[in-house]
Design a protein around this motif. Structure first.
Motif, mmCIF file in Angstrom:
data_model
loop_
_atom_site.group_PDB
_atom_site.id
_atom_site.type_symbol
_atom_site.label_atom_id
_atom_site.label_comp_id
_atom_site.label_asym_id
_atom_site.label_seq_id
_atom_site.Cartn_x
_atom_site.Cartn_y
_atom_site.Cartn_z
ATOM 1 N N ILE A 15 5.394 4.359 2.096
ATOM 2 C CA ILE A 15 5.224 5.066 3.367
ATOM 3 C C ILE A 15 3.920 5.837 3.381
ATOM 4 C CG2 ILE A 15 6.172 6.939 4.792
ATOM 5 C CD1 ILE A 15 8.970 5.912 3.937
ATOM 6 N N ALA A 16 3.615 6.517 2.283
ATOM 7 C CA ALA A 16 2.361 7.283 2.216
ATOM 8 C C ALA A 16 1.148 6.365 2.309
ATOM 9 C CB ALA A 16 2.308 8.091 0.925
ATOM 10 N N LEU A 17 1.212 5.217 1.667
ATOM 11 C CA LEU A 17 0.085 4.287 1.707
ATOM 12 C C LEU A 17 -0.100 3.704 3.098
ATOM 13 C CD1 LEU A 17 0.526 2.501 -1.705
ATOM 14 C CD2 LEU A 17 -1.206 4.174 -1.071
ATOM 15 N N LEU A 18 0.982 3.411 3.781
ATOM 16 C CA LEU A 18 0.864 2.899 5.137
ATOM 17 C C LEU A 18 0.265 3.937 6.075
ATOM 18 C CD1 LEU A 18 4.149 0.841 5.484
ATOM 19 C CD2 LEU A 18 1.817 -0.010 5.281
ATOM 20 N N ALA A 19 0.499 5.201 5.805
ATOM 21 C CA ALA A 19 -0.070 6.255 6.638
ATOM 22 C C ALA A 19 -1.591 6.301 6.497
ATOM 23 C CB ALA A 19 0.528 7.614 6.262
ATOM 24 N N PHE A 20 -2.109 5.911 5.321
ATOM 25 C CA PHE A 20 -3.557 5.924 5.103
ATOM 26 C C PHE A 20 -4.242 4.657 5.589
ATOM 27 C CE2 PHE A 20 -2.508 9.119 1.821
ATOM 28 C CZ PHE A 20 -3.355 10.120 2.255
ATOM 29 N N ALA A 21 -3.489 3.625 5.902
ATOM 30 C CA ALA A 21 -4.075 2.359 6.343
ATOM 31 C C ALA A 21 -4.804 2.555 7.665
ATOM 32 C CB ALA A 21 -2.995 1.290 6.502
ATOM 33 N N ALA A 22 -5.883 1.848 7.850
ATOM 34 C CA ALA A 22 -6.676 1.962 9.081
ATOM 35 C C ALA A 22 -5.893 1.380 10.254
ATOM 36 C CB ALA A 22 -7.998 1.224 8.919
ATOM 37 N N PRO A 23 -5.894 2.078 11.385
ATOM 38 C CA PRO A 23 -5.157 1.591 12.545
ATOM 39 C C PRO A 23 -5.848 0.405 13.205
ATOM 40 C CG PRO A 23 -6.389 3.541 13.138
ATOM 41 C CD PRO A 23 -6.571 3.344 11.655
ATOM 42 N N ALA A 24 -5.074 -0.410 13.899
ATOM 43 C CA ALA A 24 -5.634 -1.512 14.674
ATOM 44 C C ALA A 24 -6.255 -0.956 15.941
ATOM 45 C CB ALA A 24 -4.538 -2.511 15.016
ATOM 46 N N THR A 134 -5.745 6.901 17.575
ATOM 47 C CA THR A 134 -6.296 5.673 17.004
ATOM 48 C C THR A 134 -7.496 5.164 17.789
ATOM 49 O OG1 THR A 134 -4.850 4.228 18.285
ATOM 50 C CG2 THR A 134 -4.022 4.989 16.161
ATOM 51 N N GLN A 135 -7.863 5.834 18.850
ATOM 52 C CA GLN A 135 -8.979 5.391 19.676
ATOM 53 C C GLN A 135 -10.281 5.531 18.899
ATOM 54 O OE1 GLN A 135 -8.421 4.143 22.616
ATOM 55 N NE2 GLN A 135 -10.454 3.855 23.364
ATOM 56 N N GLY A 136 -11.065 4.511 18.807
ATOM 57 C CA GLY A 136 -12.359 4.582 18.131
ATOM 58 C C GLY A 136 -12.611 3.343 17.298
ATOM 59 N N GLU A 137 -13.711 3.368 16.588
ATOM 60 C CA GLU A 137 -14.125 2.241 15.771
ATOM 61 C C GLU A 137 -13.373 2.218 14.450
ATOM 62 O OE1 GLU A 137 -16.482 -0.116 16.534
ATOM 63 O OE2 GLU A 137 -16.569 0.769 18.519
ATOM 64 N N VAL A 138 -13.125 1.039 13.910
ATOM 65 C CA VAL A 138 -12.539 0.877 12.590
ATOM 66 C C VAL A 138 -13.699 0.711 11.624
ATOM 67 C CG1 VAL A 138 -11.103 -0.593 11.141
ATOM 68 C CG2 VAL A 138 -10.479 -0.190 13.512
ATOM 69 N N SER A 139 -13.745 1.556 10.583
ATOM 70 C CA SER A 139 -14.858 1.493 9.643
ATOM 71 C C SER A 139 -14.474 0.677 8.413
ATOM 72 C CB SER A 139 -15.276 2.904 9.212
ATOM 73 O OG SER A 139 -14.252 3.490 8.436
ATOM 74 N N ALA A 140 -15.481 0.074 7.810
ATOM 75 C CA ALA A 140 -15.265 -0.706 6.597
ATOM 76 C C ALA A 140 -14.806 0.207 5.460
ATOM 77 C CB ALA A 140 -16.540 -1.445 6.207
ATOM 78 N N ALA A 141 -15.336 1.425 5.408
ATOM 79 C CA ALA A 141 -14.943 2.377 4.362
ATOM 80 C C ALA A 141 -13.469 2.736 4.498
ATOM 81 C CB ALA A 141 -15.808 3.627 4.439
ATOM 82 N N GLY A 142 -12.996 2.916 5.726
ATOM 83 C CA GLY A 142 -11.585 3.235 5.952
ATOM 84 C C GLY A 142 -10.684 2.091 5.546
ATOM 85 N N LEU A 143 -11.101 0.864 5.873
ATOM 86 C CA LEU A 143 -10.318 -0.308 5.461
ATOM 87 C C LEU A 143 -10.284 -0.439 3.947
ATOM 88 C CD1 LEU A 143 -11.439 -2.984 8.071
ATOM 89 C CD2 LEU A 143 -9.196 -1.940 7.856
ATOM 90 N N ALA A 144 -11.412 -0.201 3.287
ATOM 91 C CA ALA A 144 -11.470 -0.295 1.824
ATOM 92 C C ALA A 144 -10.590 0.763 1.182
ATOM 93 C CB ALA A 144 -12.915 -0.157 1.350
ATOM 94 N N ALA A 145 -10.634 1.993 1.689
ATOM 95 C CA ALA A 145 -9.803 3.064 1.134
ATOM 96 C C ALA A 145 -8.323 2.757 1.326
ATOM 97 C CB ALA A 145 -10.153 4.393 1.793
ATOM 98 N N GLY A 146 -7.954 2.267 2.503
ATOM 99 C CA GLY A 146 -6.559 1.907 2.746
ATOM 100 C C GLY A 146 -6.101 0.794 1.832
ATOM 101 N N GLY A 147 -6.950 -0.214 1.626
ATOM 102 C CA GLY A 147 -6.611 -1.307 0.723
ATOM 103 C C GLY A 147 -6.464 -0.840 -0.719
ATOM 104 N N ALA A 148 -7.334 0.089 -1.138
ATOM 105 C CA ALA A 148 -7.259 0.622 -2.501
ATOM 106 C C ALA A 148 -5.965 1.405 -2.699
ATOM 107 C CB ALA A 148 -8.471 1.510 -2.788
ATOM 108 N N PHE A 149 -5.595 2.225 -1.715
ATOM 109 C CA PHE A 149 -4.338 2.972 -1.810
ATOM 110 C C PHE A 149 -3.145 2.020 -1.854
ATOM 111 C CE2 PHE A 149 -6.626 6.749 -0.051
ATOM 112 C CZ PHE A 149 -6.357 7.598 -1.129
ATOM 113 N N LEU A 150 -3.172 0.988 -1.048
ATOM 114 C CA LEU A 150 -2.086 0.018 -1.023
ATOM 115 C C LEU A 150 -1.977 -0.713 -2.358
ATOM 116 C CD1 LEU A 150 0.117 -1.197 0.716
ATOM 117 C CD2 LEU A 150 -1.522 -2.842 1.563
ATOM 118 N N ALA A 151 -3.113 -1.142 -2.917
ATOM 119 C CA ALA A 151 -3.115 -1.832 -4.210
ATOM 120 C C ALA A 151 -2.615 -0.911 -5.321
ATOM 121 C CB ALA A 151 -4.521 -2.341 -4.535
ATOM 122 N N ALA A 152 -3.010 0.361 -5.278
ATOM 123 C CA ALA A 152 -2.551 1.318 -6.284
ATOM 124 C C ALA A 152 -1.040 1.516 -6.190
ATOM 125 C CB ALA A 152 -3.272 2.659 -6.107
ATOM 126 N N GLY A 153 -0.504 1.587 -4.997
ATOM 127 C CA GLY A 153 0.936 1.746 -4.827
ATOM 128 C C GLY A 153 1.712 0.547 -5.344
#
Length: 171
Positions: A15-24, A134-153
């Protein structure tokens, strides 16, 4: 007790990792607020669909609104004195893309006649579900951080389950 702790820890980590994932980032015609009485000021946004080209939104509820901007375009209008009901909103971009949405008129004193809706129109674009935070641009850094948190979990969950299994006495 140990098994329950592992499950609780795994579920809370997911649940915590999904909260950090970048929004669509939804694309389409969005009217804010989504409903209002005649005379209400509205803002129409394109959700980044038109990408800096010319754009306009048309509806029987508020007429035609011209949108302006660079990455996300918006424009303001006022709800016309029309009957209560749900009205289609058609967004047309200069780059050939289009989207649709809806706007609901409430509190009107105009004679109640059903708004005309075309039965041949096919929906296009994203769902006008609102942008909120969630309004705004999706950044590559945000996607990378979310993926790293998900992989760590996932890695921690696998380690916890493996450790639990290898710690069992054999009979």
């Amino acid at each position: 007790m140990r098994r329950a702790c592992t499950y609780v820890l795994g579920a809370s980590s997911a649940i915590a990792l999904l909260a950090f994932a970048a929004p669509a980032h939804a694309q389409g015609a969005e009217v804010n607020p989504g409903s209002g009485a005649p005379g209400t000021a509205i803002t129409v946004t394109d959700g980044g669909l038109c990408a800096g080209t010319s754009a306009s939104a048309t509806s029987e509820a508020f007429g035609t609104v011209t949108l302006a901007g660079t990455t996300s375009m918006s424009g303001q209008g006022t709800v016309a004195n029309v009957a209560n009901g749900s009205y289609a909103v058609k967004l047309t971009c200069g780059n050939g893309k289009s989207a649709s949405g809806t706007f609901t008129v409430t509190g009107s004193t105009t004679a109640s006649t059903a708004p005309s809706t075309s039965t041949t129109a096919k929906p296009s674009g994203g769902v006008a579900a609102g942008g909120g935070g969630t309004q705004g641009e999706v950044s590559a850094a945000g996607l990378a951080a979310g993926g790293a948190f998900l992989a760590a979990g996932v890695g921690f969950g696998g380690y916890a389950l493996r450790r639990r299994v290898s710690g069992r006495p054999t009979a």
